[in-house]
Structure formats: C-alpha cells, structure tokens
Design an enzyme around this catalytic site. Structure first.
Site, PDB file in Angstrom:
ATOM      1  N   HIS A  73       0.846  -1.199   0.000  1.00 25.01           N
ATOM      2  CA  HIS A  73       0.000   0.000   0.000  1.00 25.01           C
ATOM      3  C   HIS A  73       0.875   1.239   0.000  1.00 25.01           C
ATOM      4  CE1 HIS A  73       0.875  -0.394   4.286  1.00 25.01           C
ATOM      5  NE2 HIS A  73       0.421   0.831   4.485  1.00 25.01           N
ATOM      6  N   HIS A  88       1.540   3.983   1.860  1.00 23.65           N
ATOM      7  CA  HIS A  88       2.151   4.741   2.948  1.00 23.65           C
ATOM      8  C   HIS A  88       3.678   4.755   2.851  1.00 23.65           C
ATOM      9  CE1 HIS A  88      -1.671   4.505   5.624  1.00 23.65           C
ATOM     10  NE2 HIS A  88      -1.648   5.601   4.888  1.00 23.65           N
ATOM     11  N   ASP A 114       6.154   4.666   4.881  1.00 21.94           N
ATOM     12  CA  ASP A 114       7.021   3.729   5.606  1.00 21.94           C
ATOM     13  C   ASP A 114       7.121   2.386   4.893  1.00 21.94           C
ATOM     14  OD1 ASP A 114       4.225   3.652   6.538  1.00 21.94           O
ATOM     15  OD2 ASP A 114       4.887   2.051   7.874  1.00 21.94           O
ATOM     16  N   HIS A 115       6.342   2.200   3.840  1.00 23.82           N
ATOM     17  CA  HIS A 115       6.430   0.998   3.001  1.00 23.82           C
ATOM     18  C   HIS A 115       7.002   1.306   1.616  1.00 23.82           C
ATOM     19  CE1 HIS A 115       3.900  -1.619   5.656  1.00 23.82           C
ATOM     20  NE2 HIS A 115       3.578  -0.423   6.109  1.00 23.82           N
ATOM     21  N   HIS A 171       4.021  -4.778  10.123  1.00 23.42           N
ATOM     22  CA  HIS A 171       4.620  -4.342  11.388  1.00 23.42           C
ATOM     23  C   HIS A 171       4.314  -5.392  12.443  1.00 23.42           C
ATOM     24  CE1 HIS A 171       5.207  -0.296   9.709  1.00 23.42           C
ATOM     25  NE2 HIS A 171       3.983  -0.423   9.231  1.00 23.42           N
TER      26      HIS A 171
END
Length: 266
Positions: free
Chosen positions: A70, A72, A74-75, A192
């Site tokens: 997805h 975001h 942080d990915h 996570h």
C-alpha cells in the site's frame, strides 16, 4: 546479516527497518521471498529510504521483482532507490508507486523468485491496500499471507479515513477470513510486528474488536446527543471511547472515529 534479519521459512526472510514509532511499532517489515536453491528473489515492501536497510535488501539475492502492499511512506519511500540499486521493477496497485513496472491487478498471479504469489485487493486501511498469498509448493495446503498493514502483528489497524473506509475494511476481513479457513495452516506476515502463526484466529479477534468499538462509538454518540442536545464531535467521541490510548496515537484514533461515524451514518 544483521540481527534485524529473521528466517520465517525456507522461502521467507524478513528484515525489520530502523524506523520504530507509534504507528510503525518496532519498524517496517520488509520481506525477501525466494524458492530454496534459487538466487532470484522478490522483495515485498522496501520500507523507508534508509541506506543500510536498502543495501541489505539488494544484497539478499538477485532481486527480480519489488511489490508494494500500500501507499504509505514507511512501506514505499525506499522503492525508487531499491529499483535503482537492483534494476528490478516496482509494482503496486497505484501507478504513482510503480517504477519500471505495471500496476498490480486484483487476482493476478505473479511468478518470480521461483515462487507463485496471488494478488488480493484488500481495501480498508487504505483504498489501494493489497495482500499477497504465497502457497508452499513443498508443503501442499500450507499458505502464507503477506498482509501489509491490513492485519498487524500486534494491536489493531488504523483506517486512513477518508481514503480507507470501515465498510471496505469489514468486507476485507470477511474475505481474508474465507481465505484463511482452508484445511491447511495459514500464517500471516504483517507489515509491522511479529509473525502470526494462526491468521484465522487473528482475523476473528479483529472482527470482534471492530464490532465492539463500533458499538462503543454508537453508544457514546447517542448518549452525548441525549445529554447535550447536540451531535458529538469527533473529539468528543475520541475522549469518551479512546480515553485510555496514549496521546501520541490520538490522531489515529480520531481517523478511526471518523470512519466509524461515516459507516453508522451511511
């Protein structure tokens, strides 16, 4: 390899990025998938743009493909850099997060790294959320699902409202419950937190939690209206229902309340 690497199966390795925080828990999980004996691998979620993290992912094998769960940061923030390091195409649901590759499609079958992945659209956390289903050819009936932020290793998922909606998320949980109800074991590999040895039981807990929270929000909204003669604001509901959560995640709680109120009104 550093102690941030963990082997989760003959075809699955995980490296945790050095980006801990209230929303990322102990860091973003990047996965390296490759059939035993194969030098070619798939990277799932490169994570943040951290030089050491990306260098170790690039060195984990001949990277054939990079896929994204997805949008975001942080990915995805490290995606372009890992593409440059390896030459491997980056594929995601949203075209803007693709680099040298085509957007992913719900139901698509991917063959890379000596493995077969199935793409499953799982909107709710975000509208572009995907899960990837990995069947173990050496152990028929054994399945792993890379869940991104749709299912976490601990805690519950935030709905990034208005992009993510509760109606979508509840349908996604039903879909994943069906997917994980087969005869063989289904494990979860979250974006996570720790490995989930029984994805089906985690989904049941998620569904129960969502219904419980929805009931709490409904009751708080109605009680506030009866007491004050006016509709409660999101901040009012957060203080009534999420009063026990740490201050640094109240923003996430507010998004969840907005998503729940939209669902109740709809």
């Amino acid at each position: 390899m550093t102690d941030r690497w963990e082997t989760l199966g003959p075809a699955i390795r995980r490296r945790r990025a050095e980006n801990p925080g209230p929303m990322t828990l102990d860091g973003t999980n990047s996965y390296v998938l490759g059939a035993p004996g194969s030098s070619r691998v798939i990277v799932v979620d490169p994570g943040p743009n951290l030089a050491l993290h990306l260098a170790e992912l690039a060195a984990a094998g001949t990277v054939e493909l990079i896929v994204i769960t997805h949008r975001h940061g942080d990915h995805t923030e490290g995606s372009a850099a890992l593409h440059e390091l390896t030459g491997a195409p980056v594929r995601a649901f949203a075209p803007e997060h693709c680099h040298g590759g085509e957007p992913l499609v719900d139901g698509e079958i991917i063959q890379a790294g000596g493995l077969t992945l199935r793409v499953v659209a799982t909107p709710g956390h975000t509208s572009d959320s995907l899960c990837f289903v990995l069947h173990d050819s050496d152990h028929p009936g054994s399945t792993a699902v890379l869940t991104g932020d749709t299912i976490l290793g601990q805690g519950t998922t935030v709905l990034d409202y208005p992009d993510g909606t509760l109606a979508d998320y509840l349908r996604t949980l039903e879909l994943l419950a069906e997917l994980s109800s087969g005869a063989g074991p289904v494990v979860g590999l979250p974006g996570h937190g720790p490995f989930l040895p029984d994805l089906a039981s985690t989904i049941v807990a998620y569904q129960s939690h969502r219904q419980e929270r929805l009931g709490q929000v409904r009751a708080a909204f109605e009680a506030f209206q009866q007491t004050h003669g006016a509709e409660a604001t999101v901040a009012d509901i957060v203080s009534l229902v999420y009063g026990d959560v740490p201050a640094n995640v109240l923003g996430a709680a507010a998004l969840s309340v907005e998503a729940q109120l939209e669902y109740l009104r709809g």
